[in-house]
Motif scaffolding. Structure first.
Motif, PDB file in Angstrom:
ATOM      1  N   GLN A 195       7.307  -9.378  -5.229  1.00  0.00           N
ATOM      2  CA  GLN A 195       6.330 -10.157  -4.476  1.00  0.00           C
ATOM      3  C   GLN A 195       6.506  -9.861  -2.995  1.00  0.00           C
ATOM      4  O   GLN A 195       7.553 -10.134  -2.416  1.00  0.00           O
ATOM      5  CB  GLN A 195       6.513 -11.648  -4.746  1.00  0.00           C
ATOM      6  CG  GLN A 195       5.495 -12.524  -4.011  1.00  0.00           C
ATOM      7  CD  GLN A 195       5.590 -13.981  -4.413  1.00  0.00           C
ATOM      8  OE1 GLN A 195       5.980 -14.298  -5.540  1.00  0.00           O
ATOM      9  NE2 GLN A 195       5.240 -14.880  -3.500  1.00  0.00           N
ATOM     10  N   GLY A 304       3.189  -4.938  -7.513  1.00  0.00           N
ATOM     11  CA  GLY A 304       3.094  -5.845  -6.376  1.00  0.00           C
ATOM     12  C   GLY A 304       2.489  -5.233  -5.135  1.00  0.00           C
ATOM     13  O   GLY A 304       2.503  -5.853  -4.062  1.00  0.00           O
ATOM     14  N   HIS A 352      -0.538 -16.108  -3.011  1.00  0.00           N
ATOM     15  CA  HIS A 352      -0.054 -15.150  -3.995  1.00  0.00           C
ATOM     16  C   HIS A 352      -0.594 -15.504  -5.372  1.00  0.00           C
ATOM     17  O   HIS A 352      -0.400 -16.608  -5.876  1.00  0.00           O
ATOM     18  CB  HIS A 352       1.477 -15.120  -4.041  1.00  0.00           C
ATOM     19  CG  HIS A 352       2.008 -14.130  -5.045  1.00  0.00           C
ATOM     20  ND1 HIS A 352       2.403 -14.489  -6.313  1.00  0.00           N
ATOM     21  CD2 HIS A 352       2.158 -12.784  -4.967  1.00  0.00           C
ATOM     22  CE1 HIS A 352       2.797 -13.419  -6.979  1.00  0.00           C
ATOM     23  NE2 HIS A 352       2.657 -12.370  -6.189  1.00  0.00           N
TER      24      HIS A 352
END
Length: 374
Positions: A195, A304, A352
């Motif tokens: 992430q 990611g 996110h």
């Protein structure tokens, strides 16, 4: 368990989606009743990376690729088609899966003349328009004429997205496909992801795959990288690159653009985690690339990374994100200099959110039908 033969003329090493399918099938194939017929890879950088699966028998019939001569290429066509037909006759599988028109002729002969009850499954990695069939290789045009007979008798026919499938169905009218399906190119569920909540400078971008100045926005993106004066770094991992493109990239006299050797598909997760942005560069010079959501888009996303792709790629537009990251963005690659790098990479105000795109999920309906005795 069903006896299955898979025909995939092009080398498996060049097609991660079929590797993913075989990996999943191999885990389910305790009785080792799956045989894959393919060819050896001619790309020098991949010759030492031969795909294999413990649960599957892989038989290679010849060598294919642009690097081999005309005589050897046509010898491989003959060897593959005869060898595949003989294998089908002797193994007498209950299910038969072939990829692309180039692999179809043994399936046609076997279904029509030797085993009308065999369940036939078809998948296309790429979309080929009627004009491309007409102007393409003679044997592909010839095979396509006969494979239309199989379409109405197939148990499954799939393309990688809705755009391609709809176009294909329209192209072959009045021939009707009984079981049209969409089968996207997603990576495995165990693909490691990071992430990235903040992208600083320099922004690290990556491209993985074949490369060409003529059919891709290589020059435009390189010029954009240079314009950023070190705030954007660009690494390229290319297993298939023409001489003109290679000379152009090697001629860039800076430390911001690096051309590296192609890599094994299994090594991609470790490589991609070094970057923040994955780029897609297709110009859309043919319909196949206009109606395209390439596997590299999902590989970048699963790792990611943000994705920058040309807005001409209509097949990728449904995946564009809004107010979330990793960001999937459609850009005008002819006017990249209109884009501020910090606006492309910033995260302020973004949440996110990362839906899972996994091959195991999308392959399950196909595998269920492939391994079921009807």
């Amino acid at each position: 368990m069903t006896k299955l033969v898979i025909l995939h003329f092009s080398p498996l090493e060049l097609y991660p989606p079929v590797q993913n399918l075989l990996n999943v099938l191999g885990k389910k194939n305790a009785e080792k009743r799956i045989t894959v017929l393919t060819t050896n890879v001619s790309v020098s950088t991949l010759k030492n990376i031969e795909y294999c699966s413990p649960g599957i028998k892989i038989k290679r019939l010849g060598v294919s690729g642009i690097q081999i001569g005309t005589f050897k290429r046509y010898l491989t066509y003959f060897y593959f088609n005869i060898g595949a037909l003989v294998t089908l006759i002797f193994k007498r599988p209950e299910s038969l899966l072939y990829f692309e028109t180039i692999s179809s002729f043994p399936a046609y002969l076997y279904k029509k003349y030797f085993n009308s009850k065999v369940n036939v499954f078809i998948h296309y990695h790429e979309y080929t328009s009627p004009d491309e069939y007409e102007k393409g290789m003679i044997q592909t045009r010839y095979f396509h004429k006969y494979e239309k007979w199989i379409y109405q008798r197939s148990n499954w026919l799939s393309h990688t997205n809705e755009y391609r499938l709809k176009q294909f169905v329209d192209d072959i009218k009045p021939v009707i496909i009984n079981n049209p399906r969409v089968l996207p190119n997603y990576p495995p569920e165990n693909w490691p992801c990071k992430q990235i909540d903040h992208i600083g400078t320099p922004v690290k971008a990556v491209y993985i795959g074949a490369l060409s100045l003529k059919t891709m926005y290589v020059k435009q993106f390189v010029e954009y990288v240079i314009e950023q004066k070190g705030n954007l770094l660009f690494d390229i991992y290319a297993y298939n690159i023409d001489g003109e493109t290679k000379r152009y990239l090697q001629g860039q006299n800076n430390d911001w653009i690096k051309l590296k050797a192609g890599v094994n598909y299994l090594d991609l997760p470790d490589i991609l985690k070094q970057y923040e942005v994955g780029v897609v560069l297709y110009k859309g010079h043919i319909s196949n690339y206009i109606y395209n959501a390439p596997n590299k888009l999902f590989e970048y996303y699963a790792s990611g990374l943000d994705i920058w792709f040309p807005q001409i790629m209509k097949g990728s537009l449904p995946y564009v994100t809004h107010n979330t990251y990793p960001k999937i963005m459609a850009l005008d690659f002819d006017r990249l200099n209109d884009k501020q790098l910090n606006n492309l990479s910033q995260r302020n105000g973004y949440e996110h959110k990362q839906p899972l795109f996994t091959c195991e999920n999308v392959l399950e309906p196909l595998i269920s039908k492939l391994m079921k005795d009807d």
